[in-house]
Structures are given as C-alpha cells and as structure tokens.
Design a protein around this motif. Structure first.
Motif, PDB file in Angstrom:
ATOM      1  N   VAL A 174      93.841  74.407 -96.646  1.00 45.44           N
ATOM      2  CA  VAL A 174      94.274  73.375 -95.694  1.00 45.44           C
ATOM      3  C   VAL A 174      95.389  72.536 -96.306  1.00 45.44           C
ATOM      4  O   VAL A 174      96.395  72.237 -95.656  1.00 45.44           O
ATOM      5  CB  VAL A 174      93.088  72.470 -95.291  1.00 45.44           C
ATOM      6  CG1 VAL A 174      93.578  71.250 -94.517  1.00 45.44           C
ATOM      7  CG2 VAL A 174      92.092  73.238 -94.438  1.00 45.44           C
TER       8      VAL A 174
ATOM      9  N   ASP B 214      91.975  64.637 -92.313  1.00 43.73           N
ATOM     10  CA  ASP B 214      91.317  65.868 -91.870  1.00 43.73           C
ATOM     11  C   ASP B 214      90.249  66.401 -92.821  1.00 43.73           C
ATOM     12  O   ASP B 214      89.695  67.466 -92.568  1.00 43.73           O
ATOM     13  CB  ASP B 214      92.361  66.973 -91.671  1.00 43.73           C
ATOM     14  CG  ASP B 214      93.389  66.609 -90.622  1.00 43.73           C
ATOM     15  OD1 ASP B 214      92.976  66.130 -89.558  1.00 43.73           O
ATOM     16  OD2 ASP B 214      94.591  66.788 -90.868  1.00 43.73           O
TER      17      ASP B 214
ATOM     18  N   HIS C 231      91.225  75.578 -85.638  1.00 43.57           N
ATOM     19  CA  HIS C 231      91.006  74.147 -85.861  1.00 43.57           C
ATOM     20  C   HIS C 231      92.292  73.332 -85.811  1.00 43.57           C
ATOM     21  O   HIS C 231      92.307  72.213 -85.308  1.00 43.57           O
ATOM     22  CB  HIS C 231      90.314  73.938 -87.210  1.00 43.57           C
ATOM     23  CG  HIS C 231      89.866  72.534 -87.451  1.00 43.57           C
ATOM     24  ND1 HIS C 231      88.749  71.997 -86.842  1.00 43.57           N
ATOM     25  CD2 HIS C 231      90.392  71.544 -88.210  1.00 43.57           C
ATOM     26  CE1 HIS C 231      88.610  70.727 -87.229  1.00 43.57           C
ATOM     27  NE2 HIS C 231      89.586  70.433 -88.057  1.00 43.57           N
ATOM     28  N   TYR C 232      93.386  73.892 -86.322  1.00 41.67           N
ATOM     29  CA  TYR C 232      94.599  73.101 -86.491  1.00 41.67           C
ATOM     30  C   TYR C 232      95.733  73.462 -85.528  1.00 41.67           C
ATOM     31  O   TYR C 232      96.741  72.764 -85.491  1.00 41.67           O
ATOM     32  CB  TYR C 232      95.115  73.235 -87.928  1.00 41.67           C
ATOM     33  CG  TYR C 232      94.226  72.558 -88.935  1.00 41.67           C
ATOM     34  CD1 TYR C 232      94.295  71.187 -89.154  1.00 41.67           C
ATOM     35  CD2 TYR C 232      93.285  73.287 -89.656  1.00 41.67           C
ATOM     36  CE1 TYR C 232      93.461  70.557 -90.069  1.00 41.67           C
ATOM     37  CE2 TYR C 232      92.443  72.671 -90.579  1.00 41.67           C
ATOM     38  CZ  TYR C 232      92.536  71.307 -90.771  1.00 41.67           C
ATOM     39  OH  TYR C 232      91.703  70.692 -91.667  1.00 41.67           O
TER      40      TYR C 232
ATOM     41  N   GLN D 278      99.276  72.155 -94.945  1.00 40.54           N
ATOM     42  CA  GLN D 278      99.905  70.885 -94.595  1.00 40.54           C
ATOM     43  C   GLN D 278     101.274  70.731 -95.243  1.00 40.54           C
ATOM     44  O   GLN D 278     102.232  70.277 -94.606  1.00 40.54           O
ATOM     45  CB  GLN D 278      98.986  69.721 -95.005  1.00 40.54           C
ATOM     46  CG  GLN D 278      97.705  69.630 -94.200  1.00 40.54           C
ATOM     47  CD  GLN D 278      96.698  68.654 -94.790  1.00 40.54           C
ATOM     48  OE1 GLN D 278      96.759  68.321 -95.975  1.00 40.54           O
ATOM     49  NE2 GLN D 278      95.766  68.197 -93.979  1.00 40.54           N
TER      50      GLN D 278
END
Length: 319
Positions: free
Chosen positions: A9, A173, A278-279, A13
């Motif tokens: 994750v 997050d 999810h993102y 990002q």
C-alpha cells in the motif's frame, strides 16, 4: 513488523504520487516512502501507549475519588480490577515501548479528550461489565479482556480515527492495519517475560527492506516498458480512460512478478486485485485480474518471470 500488504500500500501511494506529479526525484520518493513507513511504526507504538494512558487515567480517577472531601461509598470502595489488570501493568513498564516513546518524544498529552472518551466507552461496554463481574481471575483472563477491548471498543471508536486523520496524512488508510499488529502483539504477551516482552519490529528482516526498495525503484525506472506491456494486453481498453490507480497497481504487480522469484504468482495477483478493490473503482478488481492473468502467462513464456522455492507453491501456474 509491518505486513507485506501494508508495505505494498505504501509503495502504491508513492508510485502514484510520483507518476501523477513528477515533481520529486526517485531518491526523494524513496526517502519519503521510508519516512511514511516509520510513521506507521510510530502509530503502532502510539496505539500501545494509548492503552497505558487509559490505564493511568483510570488509576488517577480512582485516586481522585478517594481523596474527595466527601467521598461516596463507591469512591471509597471502587472496583479496581481494571487498574490491576496484569497485562496493562506489564505493558506500562515495557522497556521497548518506553525507550521508543522517550526516543521519539511521542505522547497523547495534547489529546486528553480521546483518553477520557475511550475510557468512557470502555466502562460502558458489555465487555467491561462482564469482565469486572467475572469470578475468574488470572493473567490469561486479563490478556483476553484487553485483546477484546482493543478489537471491539478501541478499534471501533470513531473519534479516535477522526483524530488520527487530522494528525497525520500518513495514517489515513492504515490505522486498521496497525491496530491488527497491536492486537497480535497483545496476544503474544506472556507473564514470565515481564518488562522485557518483545514488541514487533518495523521490518521483519532485510528481505522486507529490499522488497520495498526494489518495488519503488524498479516500478518507477521501468514505467515506460511496463505500460507498453499493459497496453499490449489491454487492446480492448483505452488506457487514457482506465483509472490511473489501476495502471499504477498493474505496474507494481509486474515489478513484483519479475523481480521476486520467491513470491508465488497467485499471491502477487491476489494482493493487487484486493488493493484495486479497496483503493480504485468497483470494477477495478475484475479488470486488473483479467489483464494481469494474461500478462503473467506471457511473461512466463518469455522467461521474464522465473519462480523458485516458495514461489512455486500456493497455486503457482504449471505452464
């Protein structure tokens, strides 16, 4: 240690930010990424410290009641089971936690309202009521109680998450990921370890550090080549209209497939499909699954994806 999923994750990002803005160097992006990871590790300790501060708040509250000029019967005879909780007492003296707190100068001192709010939520919960009335008294019971409080009360406290979001952009997050680390830590506590009970490390080992560095470096350096591969297997799609996050996730997935022979393809595919769900958009999981599955087969035929050891297990392709 921070899970591989959270590390993915984090890389996602920063690759997204790098490719979207392009206003920093690769070196700076990598530096910022590792700073973000260190902030996640800080949050892990802050969550543990939160338990210590709630425990201290409860102790002070009882002492204040006893020292009233006109104390009530309840003030003079409080239920002390919470403040005598063996796990909380052990945690408050933990050397690793206290050394980290001192070194990083972290605290909840500027947010006393969250301590009171959580304490109120705890003592009004069914979990608390059942525990203080239970005839069973042991270290194991105390540990189970704190684990359950963390799972059902603290991790569900909306005011806490609102505060974290205001406090650090790095925590938007990942609070749930970090809380799961805290809960695992609490479950691992043993009475005989005393104040030397070990806490989780920032990285499991050097392999995790290499994993993060390689993912961000190779994904950014090979952006052009990776996008060409993605374009080749997305002929029915206009990439300019595909969610930018989907393209980023597929680039990172390609890097992981090619660079890490010990990670099974199935694991890589599943991880990035879940991240897409999810993102990104509601349909991103299915889209990425279809494209990456085709690319994985192509790369294996080309000899660019070679798996060995653990990478051959867990549903690995046979072709």
């Amino acid at each position: 240690m921070l899970s591989r999923r959270l590390l993915r994750v984090k890389v996602m990002q920063f690759v997204y930010a790098f490719q979207k803005n392009g206003d920093v160097s690769l070196l700076q992006a990598e530096k910022d990424l590792f700073h973000s990871i260190s902030k996640s590790y800080e949050l892990y300790h802050l969550f543990l410290l939160l338990l210590v501060d709630i425990h201290l708040f409860a102790s002070n509250k009882i002492e204040t009641g006893r020292n009233k000029k006109v104390p009530t019967r309840e003030d003079l005879n409080p239920n002390t089971r919470f403040i005598e909780n063996r796990l909380l007492v052990q945690l408050s003296t933990n050397k690793s936690l206290n050394n980290y707190i001192k070194e990083k100068a972290i605290s909840w001192a500027n947010n006393p309202e969250i301590i009171k709010s959580l304490f109120d939520a705890i003592i009004t919960s069914d979990i608390y009521g059942q525990h203080i009335e239970s005839p069973f008294v042991s270290y194991d019971e105390d540990r189970k109680f704190i684990v359950k409080l963390s799972e059902k009360v603290i991790s569900q406290h909306e005011q806490l998450y609102n505060l974290l979001e205001e406090h650090s952009i790095f925590w938007n997050d990942e609070a749930e990921f970090i809380m799961s680390m805290v809960i695992k830590t609490l479950k691992d506590f043993q009475a005989e370890n005393g104040n030397l009970q070990s806490l989780q490390t920032e990285f499991k080992d050097e392999d995790d550090i290499k994993f993060v560095k390689t993912l961000i470096q190779k994904t950014i350096l090979n952006q052009k080549d990776n996008i060409e591969v993605i374009r080749k297997f997305s002929q029915n799609w206009d990439l300019e209209r595909v969610a930018f996050m989907d393209i980023v996730l597929m680039q990172i997935a390609l890097t992981e497939m090619i660079e890490f022979s010990g990670i099974p393809l199935k694991v890589t595919l599943n991880e990035y499909i879940e991240l897409a769900k999810h993102y990104s958009t509601p349909k991103s999981g299915l889209f990425i699954n279809g494209i990456l599955d085709k690319i994985a087969g192509y790369l294996m035929e080309e000899g660019r994806v070679i798996k060995n050891g653990k990478g051959l297990s867990m549903g690995e392709r046979s072709n």
